[in-house]
Design a protein around this motif. Structure first.
Motif, short mmCIF file in Angstrom:
data_model
loop_
_atom_site.label_atom_id
_atom_site.label_comp_id
_atom_site.label_asym_id
_atom_site.label_seq_id
_atom_site.Cartn_x
_atom_site.Cartn_y
_atom_site.Cartn_z
N LEU A 13 -0.05 2.56 -9.01
CA LEU A 13 -0.85 3.14 -8.51
C LEU A 13 -0.39 3.71 -6.93
CD1 LEU A 13 -3.96 4.37 -8.14
CD2 LEU A 13 -4.43 2.00 -7.18
N HIS A 14 0.05 2.64 -6.15
CA HIS A 14 0.42 2.68 -4.77
C HIS A 14 1.75 3.58 -4.70
CE1 HIS A 14 -2.79 -0.33 -4.11
NE2 HIS A 14 -3.10 0.34 -3.27
N PHE A 15 2.70 3.07 -5.66
CA PHE A 15 4.03 3.89 -5.87
C PHE A 15 3.97 5.27 -5.99
CE2 PHE A 15 6.13 -0.37 -5.36
CZ PHE A 15 7.13 0.07 -4.42
N GLY A 16 2.65 5.37 -6.96
CA GLY A 16 2.43 6.62 -7.27
C GLY A 16 1.72 7.42 -6.48
N GLN A 17 0.92 7.12 -5.63
CA GLN A 17 0.41 7.65 -4.56
C GLN A 17 1.05 7.97 -3.54
OE1 GLN A 17 -2.50 5.47 -2.53
NE2 GLN A 17 -3.15 7.13 -0.86
N ALA A 18 2.05 7.07 -3.24
CA ALA A 18 3.27 7.40 -2.14
C ALA A 18 4.01 8.46 -2.43
CB ALA A 18 4.15 6.02 -1.84
N SER B 108 0.98 -1.18 -0.07
CA SER B 108 -0.04 0.01 0.02
C SER B 108 0.91 1.35 -0.03
CB SER B 108 -0.60 -0.01 1.15
OG SER B 108 -0.11 0.38 2.24
N ALA B 109 0.22 2.37 -0.40
CA ALA B 109 1.07 3.64 -0.48
C ALA B 109 1.58 3.97 1.19
CB ALA B 109 0.19 4.60 -0.84
N SER B 110 0.81 3.46 2.11
CA SER B 110 1.01 3.92 3.47
C SER B 110 2.59 3.17 3.78
CB SER B 110 -0.01 3.41 4.36
OG SER B 110 0.55 3.39 5.69
N GLN B 111 2.57 1.80 3.26
CA GLN B 111 3.43 0.93 3.57
C GLN B 111 4.96 1.44 2.78
OE1 GLN B 111 1.92 -3.05 2.10
NE2 GLN B 111 2.74 -3.72 4.13
N ILE B 112 4.54 1.88 1.45
CA ILE B 112 5.79 2.39 0.75
C ILE B 112 6.22 3.83 1.36
CG2 ILE B 112 6.25 3.25 -1.40
CD1 ILE B 112 3.87 1.41 -2.61
N CYS B 113 5.26 4.69 1.66
CA CYS B 113 5.55 5.94 2.49
C CYS B 113 6.65 5.66 3.70
CB CYS B 113 4.54 6.77 2.86
SG CYS B 113 3.78 7.54 1.37
N SER B 114 5.99 4.53 4.52
CA SER B 114 6.64 4.33 5.93
C SER B 114 8.25 3.77 5.52
CB SER B 114 6.01 3.17 6.32
OG SER B 114 6.93 2.33 7.38
N VAL B 115 8.42 2.89 4.45
CA VAL B 115 9.66 2.35 4.21
C VAL B 115 10.42 3.58 3.68
CG1 VAL B 115 11.01 0.93 2.59
CG2 VAL B 115 9.03 -0.09 3.78
N GLY C 280 -9.83 2.99 -2.47
CA GLY C 280 -9.23 3.49 -1.24
C GLY C 280 -7.94 4.34 -1.69
N ALA C 281 -6.97 3.87 -2.34
CA ALA C 281 -5.72 4.32 -2.84
C ALA C 281 -5.89 5.76 -3.71
CB ALA C 281 -4.69 3.56 -3.70
N SER D 43 -6.13 5.92 2.70
CA SER D 43 -5.72 4.89 1.78
C SER D 43 -5.36 3.62 2.62
CB SER D 43 -4.34 5.68 1.14
OG SER D 43 -3.57 4.51 0.48
N GLU D 44 -4.80 3.90 3.47
CA GLU D 44 -4.29 2.57 4.64
C GLU D 44 -5.05 1.89 5.06
OE1 GLU D 44 -1.28 3.50 7.34
OE2 GLU D 44 -1.36 1.50 8.00
#
Lengths: 576, 576
Positions: free
Chosen positions: A110-115, A81-88, A445-446, A437-438
């Motif tokens: 989608l998720h990397f783009g959102q992150a 998820s974008a949230s996971q990606i952002c956290s990392v 959601g994303a 998103s998360e």
């Protein structure tokens, strides 16, 4: 098949925990994935990779000096998820900005783009490299549509080596993009894999045949053929990849040097790969190509899938230097890098969104109004949760209502927290978007998360609202949905309601006061949402045949129009 | 299953060629296997590993600084021949002597043992470490009978690190023996593997069950159980291995430090191994054990077999230092070793047996007589080839006649070559023995090769023959067959004829002239060979039940008695 499972729903999480416990000197766990255990020089560009679980060592096995700084690990065969990606990414960033690297799949894009949008809103510069090496997944004229398979290894290794070399963000990103342009793969599958908890394979290949170009998640290939000898398989792969030799070599200004990756998917074993490599090496030499540091191994697997792929990356001087540069990771080691001290900062905080930047008075007031508007959104979707689920169930999996409610609920809580901390509009919406998103899950959601974040970026953390600023925010939100989700009008998605709404709002503001203009645009959105009933649903890039969704509008478009309608009173106090 | 095959008979050879072409900076091909591409300091002990093909990276993938100096690569799941092992060892030896390391299987014990005798005869000091980590394959009181599985990795890595540390032959060998004594493994299999060219699995495990202790070639395990969760599998493996904790720890004087290897057999993938490792790590910590540099990987595979094993090696200070020491090989890398120059000597000569040492006049004359005797042996077995095959087919695979003919034929050619070059008796027989072993194939070929070599060592390269020297040679030959083959009288092997022959020859020489004494002993051998008809054949270490071989004598005993009979005239001119 996958047999060693406790709770299938926790398989990915447990595999990651076991990975971390096996490599304590290499990686540290953070929310959503892992980062290097060793310290990185301040200012070094960080590369953050990611993708679904089930492709080990891609991607967590590649975290370490000379390769990746972090990896976001999704569920089985699902994007993080974008949230996971952002956290990392937050934990991996060392002040030099971040480059994301992943295989080109819709969910990952989608998720990397959102992150990326989220992180940019937080002040971290982010670039993206989506690997598109699989020649079987799209025509040579549209390489951007292609999937990423074992080309992930050379492209992302080169990306990481460019960061290790201390280059700036543009040059690191440029090296990855160049490597991707010079990389081509072709794969074969003999048999499918079984997901944890399932008793039947995800897909099968008829006995005695092989699927040429079959994707690593079972995506359709080019053709099904009878089994042939190892040498004939080698010829098929070499010929297939070299069919685009000119184009790939051109990406590096012409070259006869190639990185070679002969990759096993899981059940096709090392001795078989070596038998094939014997012929591959002969063929490449006969073609006048020089293999540079070949890799014959399992580097991008697909659980227990039987099959293999051949990847060539054409190398100019820069790429050859980066491909052969040292890397020290759990699953890919080459050469030597001096020992580094262990990272000692507190990673437990990495999951946290950045500290609240205090807004000015006007923006804080706007933030408070936004939090109130989000409560309205939550009440609206909660009131319609069941109906939205029923609409979604006609063509989808029926979770749209529950997802919207969960997302909106989390967004309200996050927005309230930000308001209490004195945040301005941008920060309130960034927190709300990340929480949506998360907690909502799924594509919508994303997209809602990205839309809120983009809306906030337009408003900033200073100054109050105006009708024109809100309209610009709406356009930014719609733009991010289109950009991240890739849907165009007529695709039966929320874009079918969102795009006409934004257009109508812009035009109506020339004629009416804000609340009236909004109400005008809402009518347009409602009509457009209802009109999606005439469109058949899409499956991937194709229209479904004999689709039963005709007659039912798109759930995402309907929920959007309900929300927009409910928000009308919030515009009453707006200046033009 | 194994699908990527050209000619199944050439699979192992082609896999090795592809391996070498993929790792040109790590390894160089020699007859029978590979050696390091880099130079080794003169006087360093060389470790030579080996086993059948199908277990990659064991053993060729472990060749490199800090680990093995060479690997002999047999056919699929078959030991390399003594000739292959000798060739690799000659190329690997740097003047410090050689330690052989391999899993404890009958074929490997035989061929490595024969190679050791051959090399010692050539002046190279050789020691042996046979890995016996598989707790499921023998009782705890008889660990020497156990098979070697993934314990090969820690034991042989430690062995290689001891050589890299510059220790002498005794200490290197001692480190390997100590590590083996401190190593225990337990494995599980879910499904069998399919050999190249076969359409059916070598063995199967009933669906929904797992074979506890099943060997890496499908050898019988302890029990068959229903599938359980990943955590329960982890518990089963930890409990099984720790059942011998006291005994294993005692081998290093007591320790709570353990090397951990969680090894996948081929089709059980990384994420599954990590899910299991999560629990293994918890369990070991709860038991008060400290895991040192754990390995969760595929390091000893079994083609596409589904299954895994857990290995623990208890570590004292010395073993911990050796386990964590740097190693740089194609498939196992840890830490860093300074770059080494490439080896530049001519490996093309490595296959060659050592130069002929000229014998003195008496020994050259004896060498000529021996060559003539070998022609008689060849004529005899050629004349009986069909009958020997028929006898062998009753309990074996029917290739005894053809093997004997091929071996004897090659021995004649090699002996003639040595005679022409002026060799004495020892050298003529060393060449003949090596050629026999290499060309005959199978166990009896290896034993005949060893017997000829041992016979020659007794005669030396100076002085002529005498009846007593010949009798001593016979005893040496029988001794090497017993030592290498492990058969005892009554096991229905050629030992049943050979041992009584040697005894009777000794005794008869007290009473009769040489040819008459030989003829006396021949009668004993013939009677003994015929008497093997009353013994049921053995399958592995067990008597076969309801064996159909009773009534048929052992083919090896029969062929020996035929050969001994035919040789009688050669003794006519012998002095007592």
């Amino acid at each position: 098949m996958t047999r060693l499972v406790n709770d299938p729903a926790r398989f990915a999480e447990e595999a990651l925990a076991g990975f971390v416990s096996a490599h304590p000197d290499d990686v540290q766990a953070v929310h959503g994935g892992v980062v290097r255990a060793s310290a990185t020089p301040p200012g070094q560009v960080a590369t953050v990779l990611g993708g679904g679980t089930g492709h080990y060592p891609a991607f967590a096995g590649w975290v370490g000096p000379g390769f990746a700084h972090g990896a976001a690990c999704g569920n089985i065969f699902s994007s993080p998820s974008a949230s996971q990606i952002c956290s990392v990414a937050r934990a991996a960033d060392h002040g030099g900005g971040v480059v994301f690297g992943f295989g080109n799949y819709a969910g990952d894009v989608l998720h990397f783009g959102q992150a990326a949008e989220q992180l940019r809103a937080e002040g971290i510069d982010v670039r993206i490299v989506a690997v598109t090496d699989d020649t079987a997944s799209g025509p040579s004229g549209e390489t951007g549509l292609r999937r990423g398979i074992a080309g992930d290894l050379p492209v992302l290794k080169i990306l990481g080596a460019a960061a290790e070399a201390g280059h700036g963000l543009d040059r690191v990103h440029g090296a990855g993009v160049k490597a991707n342009g010079a990389t081509r793969s072709l794969g074969l599958a003999f048999d499918g894999c079984t997901l944890p908890g399932d008793t039947r394979p995800l897909f099968t290949v008829p006995h005695g045949t092989m699927g040429v170009g079959l994707g690593i998640h079972g995506e359709p290939g080019i053709e099904q053929r009878g089994l042939v000898s190892a040498d004939e398989v080698a010829d098929l792969l070499v010929d297939g990849v070299l069919a685009e030799r000119a184009q790939a070599a051109e990406a590096v200004g012409g070259s006869d040097q190639v990185a070679v990756v002969l990759n096993g998917l899981g059940a096709t074993k090392y001795e078989e790969l070596y038998v094939v490599h014997r012929r591959v090496a002969e063929r490449l030499a006969a073609e006048g190509l020089t293999a540079v540091a070949p890799v014959v191994d399992e580097q991008v697997t697909s659980l227990g899938m039987a099959g293999l792929s051949l990847t060539l990356t054409f190398l100019d001087e820069e790429l050859e230097r980066l491909w052969t540069a040292p890397a020290v990771t759990p699953a890919f080691r080459r050469g030597h890098l001096p020992a580094r001290p262990r990272r000692t900062d507190d990673l437990a905080t990495a999951r946290r969104a950045p500290d609240v930047v205090p807004g000015d008075e006007g923006s804080r007031a706007l933030g408070t109004r936004i939090a109130a508007a989000l409560r309205t959104v939550h009440e609206t979707v909660a009131a319609h949760e069941r109906r939205l689920g029923e609409i979604d169930a006609v063509a989808g999996d029926g979770d749209h209502g529950i997802g919207m409610r969960r997302g909106a609920s989390a967004a309200v809580a996050a927005a309230d927290g930000a308001v209490t901390a004195g945040a301005g509009a941008r920060t309130v919406l960034a927190h709300a978007g990340a929480a949506w998103s998360e907690h909502a899950g799924g594509t919508s959601g994303a997209l809602w998360g990205a839309a809120l974040t983009a809306f906030g970026s337009e408003l900033g953390d200073s100054g109050g609202a105006s009708a024109r600023r809100i309209a610009a925010g709406v356009r930014a939100a719609v733009g991010s949905v289109v950009r991240l989700g890739g849907a165009r009008p007529g695709d039966k998605t929320l874009v079918d309601a969102a795009a006409p709404f934004a257009d109508r709002l812009d035009a109506a503001l020339d004629e009416f006061p804000p609340a009236e203009a909004w109400a005008e645009a809402v009518v347009t959105a409602r009509d457009a949402a209802e009109a999606t009933a005439s469109i058949p649903a899409r499956i991937g890039r194709a229209r479904a045949h004999g689709d039963n969704s005709v007659g039912t509008p798109d759930a995402g478009a309907v929920s959007l129009s309900l929300v927009l309608t409910a928000l009308t009173p919030h515009l009453e106090q707006e200046d033009r």
